[in-house]
Design a protein around this motif. Structure first.
Motif, PDB file in Angstrom:
ATOM      1  N   ALA A 108       0.646  -0.754  -0.047  1.00  0.00           N
ATOM      2  CA  ALA A 108      -0.001  -0.129  -0.098  1.00  0.00           C
ATOM      3  C   ALA A 108       0.789   1.393  -0.155  1.00  0.00           C
ATOM      4  O   ALA A 108       0.064   2.418  -0.570  1.00  0.00           O
ATOM      5  N   LEU A 109       1.769   1.000   0.998  1.00  0.00           N
ATOM      6  CA  LEU A 109       3.275   2.280   0.326  1.00  0.00           C
ATOM      7  C   LEU A 109       3.174   2.965  -1.019  1.00  0.00           C
ATOM      8  O   LEU A 109       4.347   3.955  -0.947  1.00  0.00           O
ATOM      9  N   ASN A 110       3.470   1.816  -1.264  1.00  0.00           N
ATOM     10  CA  ASN A 110       4.183   1.805  -2.816  1.00  0.00           C
ATOM     11  C   ASN A 110       3.005   1.620  -3.410  1.00  0.00           C
ATOM     12  O   ASN A 110       3.082   1.287  -4.748  1.00  0.00           O
ATOM     13  N   GLY A 111       1.651   2.065  -3.256  1.00  0.00           N
ATOM     14  CA  GLY A 111       0.996   2.194  -4.155  1.00  0.00           C
ATOM     15  C   GLY A 111      -0.213   1.080  -5.141  1.00  0.00           C
ATOM     16  O   GLY A 111      -0.779   1.413  -5.563  1.00  0.00           O
ATOM     17  N   VAL A 112       0.418  -0.106  -4.380  1.00  0.00           N
ATOM     18  CA  VAL A 112      -0.238  -1.450  -4.777  1.00  0.00           C
ATOM     19  C   VAL A 112      -1.078  -1.412  -3.196  1.00  0.00           C
ATOM     20  O   VAL A 112      -1.359  -2.211  -2.176  1.00  0.00           O
ATOM     21  N   GLU A 113      -2.662  -1.302  -3.445  1.00  0.00           N
ATOM     22  CA  GLU A 113      -3.426  -0.513  -1.908  1.00  0.00           C
ATOM     23  C   GLU A 113      -4.794  -2.312  -2.802  1.00  0.00           C
ATOM     24  O   GLU A 113      -5.665  -2.257  -2.709  1.00  0.00           O
ATOM     25  N   LEU A 114      -4.056  -3.138  -1.379  1.00  0.00           N
ATOM     26  CA  LEU A 114      -5.025  -4.770  -2.075  1.00  0.00           C
ATOM     27  C   LEU A 114      -6.294  -4.771  -1.073  1.00  0.00           C
ATOM     28  O   LEU A 114      -6.221  -4.072  -0.107  1.00  0.00           O
ATOM     29  N   LEU A 115      -6.731  -5.924  -1.323  1.00  0.00           N
ATOM     30  CA  LEU A 115      -7.655  -6.395  -0.535  1.00  0.00           C
ATOM     31  C   LEU A 115      -6.884  -7.255   0.866  1.00  0.00           C
ATOM     32  O   LEU A 115      -6.213  -7.655   0.646  1.00  0.00           O
ATOM     33  N   PRO A 116      -7.758  -6.979   2.647  1.00  0.00           N
ATOM     34  CA  PRO A 116      -7.624  -7.702   2.757  1.00  0.00           C
ATOM     35  C   PRO A 116      -7.137  -8.749   2.634  1.00  0.00           C
ATOM     36  O   PRO A 116      -6.787  -9.891   3.744  1.00  0.00           O
ATOM     37  N   TRP A 117      -7.629  -9.684   2.309  1.00  0.00           N
ATOM     38  CA  TRP A 117      -7.284 -11.172   2.064  1.00  0.00           C
ATOM     39  C   TRP A 117      -6.083 -11.744   0.659  1.00  0.00           C
ATOM     40  O   TRP A 117      -6.659 -12.984  -0.108  1.00  0.00           O
ATOM     41  N   ASP A 118      -6.235 -10.684   0.030  1.00  0.00           N
ATOM     42  CA  ASP A 118      -4.871 -11.236  -1.123  1.00  0.00           C
ATOM     43  C   ASP A 118      -3.727 -11.253  -0.452  1.00  0.00           C
ATOM     44  O   ASP A 118      -2.935 -10.567   0.252  1.00  0.00           O
ATOM     45  N   ALA A 119      -2.731 -12.025  -1.026  1.00  0.00           N
ATOM     46  CA  ALA A 119      -1.993 -12.882  -0.984  1.00  0.00           C
ATOM     47  C   ALA A 119      -0.845 -12.966  -2.111  1.00  0.00           C
ATOM     48  O   ALA A 119      -1.557 -13.126  -3.254  1.00  0.00           O
ATOM     49  N   TRP A 120       0.716 -13.262  -2.096  1.00  0.00           N
ATOM     50  CA  TRP A 120       1.148 -13.492  -2.682  1.00  0.00           C
ATOM     51  C   TRP A 120       2.312 -13.744  -1.766  1.00  0.00           C
ATOM     52  O   TRP A 120       2.869 -14.031  -1.120  1.00  0.00           O
ATOM     53  N   GLY A 121       3.948 -14.489  -2.977  1.00  0.00           N
ATOM     54  CA  GLY A 121       4.548 -15.325  -2.777  1.00  0.00           C
ATOM     55  C   GLY A 121       4.606 -16.882  -2.435  1.00  0.00           C
ATOM     56  O   GLY A 121       3.427 -17.085  -2.696  1.00  0.00           O
ATOM     57  N   PRO A 122       5.467 -17.388  -1.187  1.00  0.00           N
ATOM     58  CA  PRO A 122       4.835 -18.675  -0.809  1.00  0.00           C
ATOM     59  C   PRO A 122       3.720 -18.810   0.176  1.00  0.00           C
ATOM     60  O   PRO A 122       3.447 -17.235   0.433  1.00  0.00           O
ATOM     61  N   GLU A 123       3.309 -19.760   0.129  1.00  0.00           N
ATOM     62  CA  GLU A 123       2.060 -20.058   1.182  1.00  0.00           C
ATOM     63  C   GLU A 123       2.041 -20.430   1.904  1.00  0.00           C
ATOM     64  O   GLU A 123       3.005 -21.132   2.473  1.00  0.00           O
ATOM     65  N   ILE A 124       2.244 -18.870   3.270  1.00  0.00           N
ATOM     66  CA  ILE A 124       2.157 -18.932   4.906  1.00  0.00           C
ATOM     67  C   ILE A 124       1.062 -19.132   5.370  1.00  0.00           C
ATOM     68  O   ILE A 124       0.632 -18.041   5.376  1.00  0.00           O
ATOM     69  N   LEU A 125       0.293 -20.068   6.150  1.00  0.00           N
ATOM     70  CA  LEU A 125      -1.493 -20.006   5.996  1.00  0.00           C
ATOM     71  C   LEU A 125      -0.829 -20.712   7.768  1.00  0.00           C
ATOM     72  O   LEU A 125      -1.694 -20.393   8.863  1.00  0.00           O
ATOM     73  N   ASP A 126       0.457 -20.792   8.887  1.00  0.00           N
ATOM     74  CA  ASP A 126       0.672 -20.830  10.151  1.00  0.00           C
ATOM     75  C   ASP A 126       1.738 -20.826  10.745  1.00  0.00           C
ATOM     76  O   ASP A 126       2.935 -20.405   9.957  1.00  0.00           O
ATOM     77  N   ASP A 127       2.459 -20.391  11.724  1.00  0.00           N
ATOM     78  CA  ASP A 127       3.982 -20.191  12.139  1.00  0.00           C
ATOM     79  C   ASP A 127       4.670 -21.069  11.841  1.00  0.00           C
ATOM     80  O   ASP A 127       5.990 -21.410  11.928  1.00  0.00           O
ATOM     81  N   ALA A 128       4.791 -22.393  11.414  1.00  0.00           N
ATOM     82  CA  ALA A 128       5.696 -23.280  11.192  1.00  0.00           C
ATOM     83  C   ALA A 128       5.863 -22.948  10.319  1.00  0.00           C
ATOM     84  O   ALA A 128       7.631 -23.663  10.115  1.00  0.00           O
ATOM     85  N   ALA A 129       5.376 -22.272   8.953  1.00  0.00           N
ATOM     86  CA  ALA A 129       5.748 -22.284   7.647  1.00  0.00           C
ATOM     87  C   ALA A 129       6.661 -20.883   7.700  1.00  0.00           C
ATOM     88  O   ALA A 129       7.033 -20.414   6.800  1.00  0.00           O
ATOM     89  N   LEU A 130       7.224 -20.500   8.515  1.00  0.00           N
ATOM     90  CA  LEU A 130       7.926 -19.218   8.978  1.00  0.00           C
ATOM     91  C   LEU A 130       9.285 -19.347   9.116  1.00  0.00           C
ATOM     92  O   LEU A 130       9.960 -20.038  10.448  1.00  0.00           O
ATOM     93  N   ASP A 131       9.848 -19.750   8.356  1.00  0.00           N
ATOM     94  CA  ASP A 131      11.924 -20.534   8.173  1.00  0.00           C
ATOM     95  C   ASP A 131      12.585 -19.405   8.037  1.00  0.00           C
ATOM     96  O   ASP A 131      11.751 -17.764   8.485  1.00  0.00           O
ATOM     97  N   ALA A 132      13.540 -19.025   8.736  1.00  0.00           N
ATOM     98  CA  ALA A 132      14.615 -18.224   9.442  1.00  0.00           C
ATOM     99  C   ALA A 132      14.715 -17.546   7.952  1.00  0.00           C
ATOM    100  O   ALA A 132      15.339 -16.065   8.505  1.00  0.00           O
ATOM    101  N   GLU A 133      14.693 -17.569   7.291  1.00  0.00           N
ATOM    102  CA  GLU A 133      15.082 -16.413   5.609  1.00  0.00           C
ATOM    103  C   GLU A 133      13.904 -15.942   6.091  1.00  0.00           C
ATOM    104  O   GLU A 133      13.688 -14.454   6.042  1.00  0.00           O
ATOM    105  N   GLU A 134      12.914 -16.092   5.715  1.00  0.00           N
ATOM    106  CA  GLU A 134      11.162 -15.196   5.867  1.00  0.00           C
ATOM    107  C   GLU A 134      10.743 -15.009   6.899  1.00  0.00           C
ATOM    108  O   GLU A 134      10.674 -13.060   6.495  1.00  0.00           O
ATOM    109  N   LEU A 135      11.582 -14.981   8.553  1.00  0.00           N
ATOM    110  CA  LEU A 135      11.624 -14.526   9.403  1.00  0.00           C
ATOM    111  C   LEU A 135      12.775 -13.390   8.675  1.00  0.00           C
ATOM    112  O   LEU A 135      12.484 -11.704   9.536  1.00  0.00           O
ATOM    113  N   ALA A 136      13.776 -13.201   8.756  1.00  0.00           N
ATOM    114  CA  ALA A 136      15.202 -12.410   8.114  1.00  0.00           C
ATOM    115  C   ALA A 136      14.072 -11.117   7.441  1.00  0.00           C
ATOM    116  O   ALA A 136      14.370  -9.808   7.445  1.00  0.00           O
ATOM    117  N   LEU A 137      13.531 -11.999   6.692  1.00  0.00           N
ATOM    118  CA  LEU A 137      13.238 -10.541   5.273  1.00  0.00           C
ATOM    119  C   LEU A 137      12.065  -9.823   5.589  1.00  0.00           C
ATOM    120  O   LEU A 137      12.238  -8.434   6.205  1.00  0.00           O
TER     121      LEU A 137
END
Length: 289
Positions: A214-243
């Protein structure tokens, strides 16, 4: 031009309704917005049975121009006239913020959408969207047009305290560094269905991404997503946390936020996945103009 004065494809009002006669004051514009939209969960508040098709369909409108076209179809009163519930757009918090942002930009006030978590609806940090607008002195202030009136809150809705609404990056830091419980951040009892809840650090991550977009001009819907499918905390690996840590660390540095958004892991692609509330999961190709 100030990037936050410029309309985006999402906030551009188009020519569906006459925008003449609009006030320039941000608070008066918030009042206008409040009286044009009804949240799809607000039927009981207005003693109005919202038609099911409007509950399902209106809030899938990504663009302010589409929102205004729907308003034009439901009544020909000027935007500044309070509408009966049956003549309103049936949306979500994001739609209040988007229309407010659109009208602010139209009348010369720099504004942007912010995605994060409000703690003034219940005991949890509820997924929510507000407007952030620039004052003449250059500082930024949060505004919540949804609660401008009709709600009993103990602060000025045109100056929402930063501890009452946490932008997504602040929520992420609170969970990662400040000991906040990520299970208290998210959506609880969605659509009034007890137990239908989505919360956790993975949900905060999704809001960080939507806020950055949104800060970069792409004001999506609250349920829009992209990138890896991460739907629980277990799917958050070290690389994603760092990003996500790197996004949170940028704070309010606009140049750094624009630089980060160029990272292909963070940029919104042309095709996204929308976890549509009533229509199921679907792929959506975004319009860019």
């Amino acid at each position: 031009m100030d990037q936050y004065l410029k309309q985006t494809p999402y906030s551009d009002p188009g020519d569906a309704l006459d925008l003449g006669g609009l006030p320039r004051d941000p608070g008066q514009l918030a009042r206008v917005v409040r009286d044009l939209i009804i949240h799809r969960g607000e039927g009981p508040r207005f003693a109005y049975a919202i038609p099911e098709e409007r509950v399902h369909e209106d809030a899938e409108s990504r663009y302010a121009a589409r929102l205004l076209r729907i308003l034009a179809e439901r009544g020909d009163a000027p935007l500044t006239e309070r509408r009966a519930p049956a003549e309103r757009f049936v949306g979500t918090c994001r739609d209040f913020a988007l229309l407010h942002c659109s009208l602010l930009r139209t009348t010369g006030t720099a504004a942007r959408l912010r995605c994060g978590f409000a703690r003034y609806f219940d005991a949890y940090y509820a997924d929510h969207w507000v407007t952030e607008y620039r004052l003449p002195d250059g500082s930024w202030r949060l505004a919540d047009p949804q609660v401008h009136h009709e709600y009993d809150i103990d602060f000025d809705p045109m100056d929402v305290p930063r501890d009452q609404f946490l932008v997504a990056t602040d929520a992420w830091r609170a969970c990662r560094e400040g000991g906040a419980d990520p299970r208290r951040f998210g959506v609880f009892d969605l659509n009034g269905i007890e137990g239908l809840s989505y919360h956790g650090l993975w949900f905060v991550r999704a809001d960080v991404l939507r806020d950055l977009a949104a800060l970069n001009g792409v004001e999506l819907l609250p349920w829009d997503a992209w990138g890896p499918e991460i739907l629980d905390d277990a799917a958050l690996d070290a690389e994603e946390l760092a990003l996500i840590d790197s996004v949170a660390a940028a704070g309010g540095d606009d140049d750094e936020l624009r630089r980060l958004y160029r990272d292909p892991r963070l940029t919104v692609p042309d095709e996204i996945v929308s976890y549509t509330t009533y229509g199921g999961v679907r792929k959506v190709t975004l319009g860019r103009t």
